[in-house]
Motif scaffolding. Structure first.
Motif, PDB file in Angstrom:
ATOM      1  N   VAL A 186       0.889  -1.158   0.000  1.00  0.00           N
ATOM      2  CA  VAL A 186       0.000   0.000   0.000  1.00  0.00           C
ATOM      3  C   VAL A 186       0.928   1.209   0.000  1.00  0.00           C
ATOM      4  O   VAL A 186       1.624   1.477   0.985  1.00  0.00           O
ATOM      5  CB  VAL A 186      -0.927   0.013   1.233  1.00  0.00           C
ATOM      6  CG1 VAL A 186      -1.791   1.261   1.229  1.00  0.00           C
ATOM      7  CG2 VAL A 186      -1.797  -1.248   1.249  1.00  0.00           C
ATOM      8  N   LEU A 187       0.973   1.937  -1.104  1.00  0.00           N
ATOM      9  CA  LEU A 187       2.042   2.896  -1.368  1.00  0.00           C
ATOM     10  C   LEU A 187       1.510   4.317  -1.521  1.00  0.00           C
ATOM     11  O   LEU A 187       0.818   4.636  -2.486  1.00  0.00           O
ATOM     12  CB  LEU A 187       2.789   2.472  -2.644  1.00  0.00           C
ATOM     13  CG  LEU A 187       3.946   3.337  -3.105  1.00  0.00           C
ATOM     14  CD1 LEU A 187       5.075   3.333  -2.075  1.00  0.00           C
ATOM     15  CD2 LEU A 187       4.466   2.837  -4.461  1.00  0.00           C
ATOM     16  N   ASP A 188       1.863   5.174  -0.569  1.00  0.00           N
ATOM     17  CA  ASP A 188       1.518   6.592  -0.667  1.00  0.00           C
ATOM     18  C   ASP A 188       2.459   7.270  -1.658  1.00  0.00           C
ATOM     19  O   ASP A 188       3.666   6.996  -1.666  1.00  0.00           O
ATOM     20  CB  ASP A 188       1.642   7.243   0.722  1.00  0.00           C
ATOM     21  CG  ASP A 188       1.277   8.717   0.697  1.00  0.00           C
ATOM     22  OD1 ASP A 188       0.352   9.098  -0.047  1.00  0.00           O
ATOM     23  OD2 ASP A 188       1.925   9.499   1.417  1.00  0.00           O
ATOM     24  N   LEU A 189       1.936   8.160  -2.492  1.00  0.00           N
ATOM     25  CA  LEU A 189       2.782   8.818  -3.485  1.00  0.00           C
ATOM     26  C   LEU A 189       3.692   9.878  -2.874  1.00  0.00           C
ATOM     27  O   LEU A 189       4.812  10.085  -3.337  1.00  0.00           O
ATOM     28  CB  LEU A 189       1.924   9.469  -4.580  1.00  0.00           C
ATOM     29  CG  LEU A 189       1.192   8.531  -5.529  1.00  0.00           C
ATOM     30  CD1 LEU A 189       0.672   9.306  -6.722  1.00  0.00           C
ATOM     31  CD2 LEU A 189       2.093   7.406  -5.999  1.00  0.00           C
ATOM     32  N   MET A 190       3.237  10.538  -1.803  1.00  0.00           N
ATOM     33  CA  MET A 190       3.980  11.677  -1.257  1.00  0.00           C
ATOM     34  C   MET A 190       4.882  11.244  -0.109  1.00  0.00           C
ATOM     35  O   MET A 190       4.749  11.703   1.025  1.00  0.00           O
ATOM     36  CB  MET A 190       2.988  12.760  -0.810  1.00  0.00           C
ATOM     37  CG  MET A 190       2.027  13.203  -1.885  1.00  0.00           C
ATOM     38  SD  MET A 190       2.869  13.874  -3.353  1.00  0.00           S
ATOM     39  CE  MET A 190       3.467  15.411  -2.685  1.00  0.00           C
ATOM     40  N   LEU A 191       5.823  10.359  -0.397  1.00  0.00           N
ATOM     41  CA  LEU A 191       6.742   9.873   0.626  1.00  0.00           C
ATOM     42  C   LEU A 191       8.007  10.717   0.647  1.00  0.00           C
ATOM     43  O   LEU A 191       8.484  11.144  -0.410  1.00  0.00           O
ATOM     44  CB  LEU A 191       7.118   8.416   0.357  1.00  0.00           C
ATOM     45  CG  LEU A 191       6.029   7.364   0.529  1.00  0.00           C
ATOM     46  CD1 LEU A 191       6.536   6.016   0.023  1.00  0.00           C
ATOM     47  CD2 LEU A 191       5.616   7.255   1.988  1.00  0.00           C
ATOM     48  N   PRO A 192       8.595  10.930   1.822  1.00  0.00           N
ATOM     49  CA  PRO A 192       9.882  11.636   1.883  1.00  0.00           C
ATOM     50  C   PRO A 192      11.018  10.726   1.430  1.00  0.00           C
ATOM     51  O   PRO A 192      10.899   9.503   1.455  1.00  0.00           O
ATOM     52  CB  PRO A 192      10.024  11.987   3.370  1.00  0.00           C
ATOM     53  CG  PRO A 192       9.226  10.943   4.080  1.00  0.00           C
ATOM     54  CD  PRO A 192       8.081  10.606   3.164  1.00  0.00           C
ATOM     55  N   GLY A 193      12.117  11.356   1.017  1.00  0.00           N
ATOM     56  CA  GLY A 193      13.303  10.582   0.634  1.00  0.00           C
ATOM     57  C   GLY A 193      13.221  10.081  -0.794  1.00  0.00           C
ATOM     58  O   GLY A 193      14.014  10.460  -1.648  1.00  0.00           O
ATOM     59  N   LEU A 194      12.244   9.258  -1.069  1.00  0.00           N
ATOM     60  CA  LEU A 194      12.018   8.703  -2.397  1.00  0.00           C
ATOM     61  C   LEU A 194      10.506   8.618  -2.583  1.00  0.00           C
ATOM     62  O   LEU A 194       9.824   7.913  -1.841  1.00  0.00           O
ATOM     63  CB  LEU A 194      12.663   7.318  -2.513  1.00  0.00           C
ATOM     64  CG  LEU A 194      12.764   6.696  -3.906  1.00  0.00           C
ATOM     65  CD1 LEU A 194      13.726   7.500  -4.777  1.00  0.00           C
ATOM     66  CD2 LEU A 194      13.231   5.255  -3.811  1.00  0.00           C
ATOM     67  N   GLY A 195       9.983   9.362  -3.553  1.00  0.00           N
ATOM     68  CA  GLY A 195       8.544   9.430  -3.742  1.00  0.00           C
ATOM     69  C   GLY A 195       7.933   8.119  -4.168  1.00  0.00           C
ATOM     70  O   GLY A 195       8.618   7.208  -4.666  1.00  0.00           O
ATOM     71  N   GLY A 196       6.620   8.010  -3.984  1.00  0.00           N
ATOM     72  CA  GLY A 196       5.926   6.773  -4.299  1.00  0.00           C
ATOM     73  C   GLY A 196       6.041   6.358  -5.757  1.00  0.00           C
ATOM     74  O   GLY A 196       6.157   5.171  -6.059  1.00  0.00           O
TER      75      GLY A 196
END
Length: 234
Positions: free
Chosen positions: A51-61
């Protein structure tokens, strides 16, 4: 259908809500809050679904999804994308990178669980997870069994989860924080002190002498690692 599911979501409250609903549906859940850790967990633990959020820090979804689809061993993992964006271009971009499904925020946790069920039903039968061998220690992720020198060892879910994480990357030193993130779902009351307790109990079960461990080793000031040991090393 029970599965190992990775939830990659930077909003801790949202991640906790998703985790609870998925665990109520009898899944094992690992939670991370940034994209690079998500890739590490997929490669180490091989979940059936992310389940992958697009707005992730470090490396985007989107970058995480692109990396998963390019990887040899991770390309078959199911990906359910979560995003606050809802334009057609965003949806097509996500699906074009290989996402299997797409939900926009805010969403119903019950609908998410239903989508997960549908995706898992579509998934072809996977190859059995390989045995994890570290010297005389063998961890079977499918049967949830541990043997040492051929003899079965009884482990609690928390102990098994810790051993599986350590055995997945032999000789890698894990901090307690990394172990907490990887083991989420094995132990409802997991804390740094719980990690230490599991280590103490495992040493009694897998070491010849728990006072001088050869396999489950403390790296002072950092954390723990699992090694083949001097006597069993090639």
């Amino acid at each position: 259908m029970s599965a190992l599911i990775l939830v990659a979501e930077d909003d801790e409250n949202q991640a906790e809500l998703v985790r609870r609903y998925l665990e109520q549906d009898h899944h094992r859940v690992v939670v991370v809050h940034d994209g690079r850790e998500a890739l590490e967990v997929v490669r180490a633990q091989q979940p059936q679904l992310v389940v992958l959020d697009l707005m992730l820090p470090g490396l985007g979804g989107l970058d995480v999804c692109r990396a998963l689809r390019a990887g040899k061993d991770e390309s078959g993992v199911l990906v359910l994308m979560l995003t606050a964006r809802s334009t057609e271009d965003d949806l097509l971009h996500g699906l074009g990178l290989g996402a299997d499904d797409y939900m926009t925020k805010p969403f119903s946790p019950r609908e998410l669980v239903a989508r997960v069920r549908t995706l898992l039903r579509r998934r072809p039968a996977a190859r059995p997870a390989p045995l994890l061998r570290v010297g005389p220690i063998v961890v079977d992720p499918v049967r949830h069994e541990v043997t040492v020198r051929g003899a079965p060892v009884e482990c609690t879910p928390g102990e098994f989860g810790l051993l599986e994480v350590l055995a997945s990357e032999v000789n890698r030193v894990f901090t307690r924080e990394q172990l907490l993130a990887r083991m989420h779902g094995f132990d409802s009351y997991l804390t740094a002190r719980t990690i230490d307790t599991h280590v103490k109990n495992l040493r009694r079960k897998i070491e010849t002498d728990s006072r001088t461990p050869e396999h489950l080793v403390t790296v002072y000031g950092i954390g723990y690692k699992l090694t083949a040991g001097r006597a069993d090393a090639p």
